[in-house]
Design a protein around this motif. Structure first.
Motif, short mmCIF file in Angstrom:
data_model
loop_
_atom_site.label_atom_id
_atom_site.label_comp_id
_atom_site.label_asym_id
_atom_site.label_seq_id
_atom_site.Cartn_x
_atom_site.Cartn_y
_atom_site.Cartn_z
N GLU A 1 109.94 -27.79 105.80
CA GLU A 1 108.77 -28.36 104.69
C GLU A 1 108.24 -29.43 105.35
O GLU A 1 107.36 -29.95 104.88
CB GLU A 1 109.51 -28.29 103.42
N VAL A 2 108.92 -30.07 106.59
CA VAL A 2 108.39 -31.16 106.98
C VAL A 2 107.40 -31.01 108.07
O VAL A 2 107.32 -30.04 108.82
CB VAL A 2 109.46 -32.00 107.75
N GLN A 3 106.36 -31.58 108.11
CA GLN A 3 104.97 -31.36 108.82
C GLN A 3 105.28 -31.45 110.32
O GLN A 3 104.92 -30.49 111.08
CB GLN A 3 103.91 -32.43 108.42
N GLN B 1 106.79 -28.16 111.47
CA GLN B 1 105.70 -27.08 111.53
C GLN B 1 104.78 -27.13 112.80
O GLN B 1 104.55 -26.32 113.38
CB GLN B 1 104.88 -27.15 110.02
N ASP B 2 104.52 -28.39 112.97
CA ASP B 2 103.68 -28.64 114.06
C ASP B 2 104.44 -28.13 115.51
O ASP B 2 103.75 -27.59 116.28
CB ASP B 2 103.40 -30.22 114.41
#
Length: 468
Positions: free
Chosen positions: A302-304, A307-308
């Protein structure tokens, strides 16, 4: 001899066989020796006012609690994992400090101290684990607890230039001084803590390992965490599952580079992909004769930032395969999924090269597991980052700077072409260290040292619930 009370963010439930590896092995070994209590979060969200869930097996009791959604979000996500984790891994650019999260972090540590207090006995010794619980001893002291309290940090401790950039740095350092014994993975981590403390409040060294600061006396030492090498060797040497046996047969003429990490920006995965590309570019003789498999299950999805990095790896894997792949040969396999630990040990055993190149890591037990899983008569080669704590012990690995893609590529080439005699010699040296400093030795040293420290007050535990 008093009980041992282990406190960690999460507990490994007694009936969950999947969590019987890693830290749980050492903690359970220590608890079995003295009898005691393992206290921590259940992993469930719900009403934190509900009574503790207690389970007893033999001389060990597991006591767990739930967290409210707000506490989980502020204490765990927004402060532990969005402030402390990136800062302690030297990524100040990813720190997202928010005052409510800091207040939530303190609130939950105070809440946990309240929950543990009624369970404590006068002669208990308390062993607290990791960055989620930096203020925990301070909260217990405020409640009148004078028992011996030790702390072990599983991740790196950053240099003062990094740590002191955190807004609550001075408070955290003073809270850490309430522990009687502070344990670190490496001497660099221990020194970084003392230097950070000296820059904030001053430190008086009473001897090499005993210090005074903030009006408190405490000890520091280095306890590199280990593994269970015999158990890993047993798992690795067992019969292969049918699918893995088939894969091994298919790849018998291909040398395998293997790596497994949690999907995290501290692990250096994009840099690792680029180093592998440099290997294919600089040493074309390996094309169609090697395969690199990277397993990296999603972590904190859930942490950007996570995801990146996942999107970056997907892009890089596709680009490298498109550039260098051939009919019948895919250079790089990138698997964003979880695999059973026992299966991984078998994969380690038939891999020719173990690639472990984090940008910063407290220890990195994967490096030790790879060595322990090898066939001593025909071992693979470990390529290891100089910024992993394990590099201080496994000096016979090929040590590399993960930021230098060409250096890593050259090490991979050397690993792929290393003569058998050199592979055996390097493996034997590393395995000897791993066996001597196994997980049981780690916990025994820490607990023995903690027991030798006198309690802070002759009155022992004062059951005082008032908070000054």
């Amino acid at each position: 001899m008093g009980r041992l009370v282990v406190v960690s963010n999460r507990i490994a439930p007694p009936d969950n066989k999947a969590s019987a590896g890693g830290l749980a092995v050492g903690v359970l070994g220590a608890l079995k020796a003295a009898g005691g209590l393992w206290f921590g979060w259940s992993g469930e969200l719900g009403n934190e006012e509900r009574p503790l869930q207690e389970v007893t097996r033999g001389n060990i009791t597991w006591a767990s609690f739930n967290l409210s959604e707000q506490d989980y979000e502020e204490y765990y996500n927004q402060f532990s994992n969005a402030v402390l984790w990136p800062a302690f891994h030297y990524r100040l650019d990813l720190v997202a400090f928010q005052r409510p999260a800091w207040e939530g972090y303190l609130r939950v540590n105070a809440l946990l101290a309240d929950k543990l207090l009624p369970l404590l006995k006068e002669d208990d010794i308390i062993w607290v684990h990791d960055y989620h619980l930096l203020p925990f001893a301070s909260e217990l002291r405020r409640r009148g607890v004078n028992n011996r309290i030790g702390f072990f940090l599983h991740i790196p401790f950053p240099t003062p230039e990094i740590f002191n950039a955190l807004p609550p740095a001075e408070t955290l350092l003073e809270q850490l001084c309430d522990f009687d014994l502070l344990g670190f993975q490496t001497e660099n981590d221990r020194q970084a803590f003392l230097e950070s403390l000296a820059s904030q409040s001053g430190v008086t060294d009473q001897n090499d390992r005993q210090h005074s600061a903030c009006g408190k006396t405490f000890r520091t030492d280095v306890y590199p965490i280990g593994i269970e090498p015999e158990e890993i060797a047993r798992q690795a040497a067992g019969p292969l599952p049918p699918k893995l046996a088939q894969l091994k047969a298919e790849l018998k003429n291909v040398k395998n580079i293997f790596s497994v990490e949690r999907l995290d920006y501290s692990k250096g995965l994009p840099e690792r992909f680029q180093a592998y590309e440099a290997l294919l570019e600089n040493y074309p003789e390996h094309r169609a004769k090697i395969r690199y498999t990277q397993i990296a299950p999603t972590s904190r999805g859930e942490v950007q930032a996570y995801q990146d990095i996942r999107h970056q790896l997907e892009t890089e894997a596709g680009r490298i395969n498109g550039k260098y792949g051939q009919l019948g040969w895919t250079p790089l396999f990138w698997l964003n999924q979880h695999f059973d630990r026992k299966l991984l040990m078998k994969i380690f055993r038939y891999s020719d090269v173990g690639l472990v190149t984090p940008l910063r890591d407290g220890m990195n037990l994967v490096a030790k597991e790879y060595v322990a899983a090898q066939d001593p008569a025909n071992p693979g080669v470990l390529v290891l980052s100089q910024f992993a704590g394990a590099a201080n012990e496994l000096t016979s690995a090929l040590i590399v700077n993960p930021y230098d893609r060409d250096e890593v590529a050259a090490a991979l080439n050397r690993a792929l072409t290393m003569p058998l005699a050199e592979r055996i010699s390097r493996h034997a040296e590393m395995l000897d260290i791993i066996v001597k400093n196994d997980i049981h030795r780690w916990q025994e040293r820490f607990i023995d040292d903690l027991r030798q420290i006198p309690p802070r007050g002759e009155e022992g535990l004062r059951q005082t619930h008032a908070v000054s």
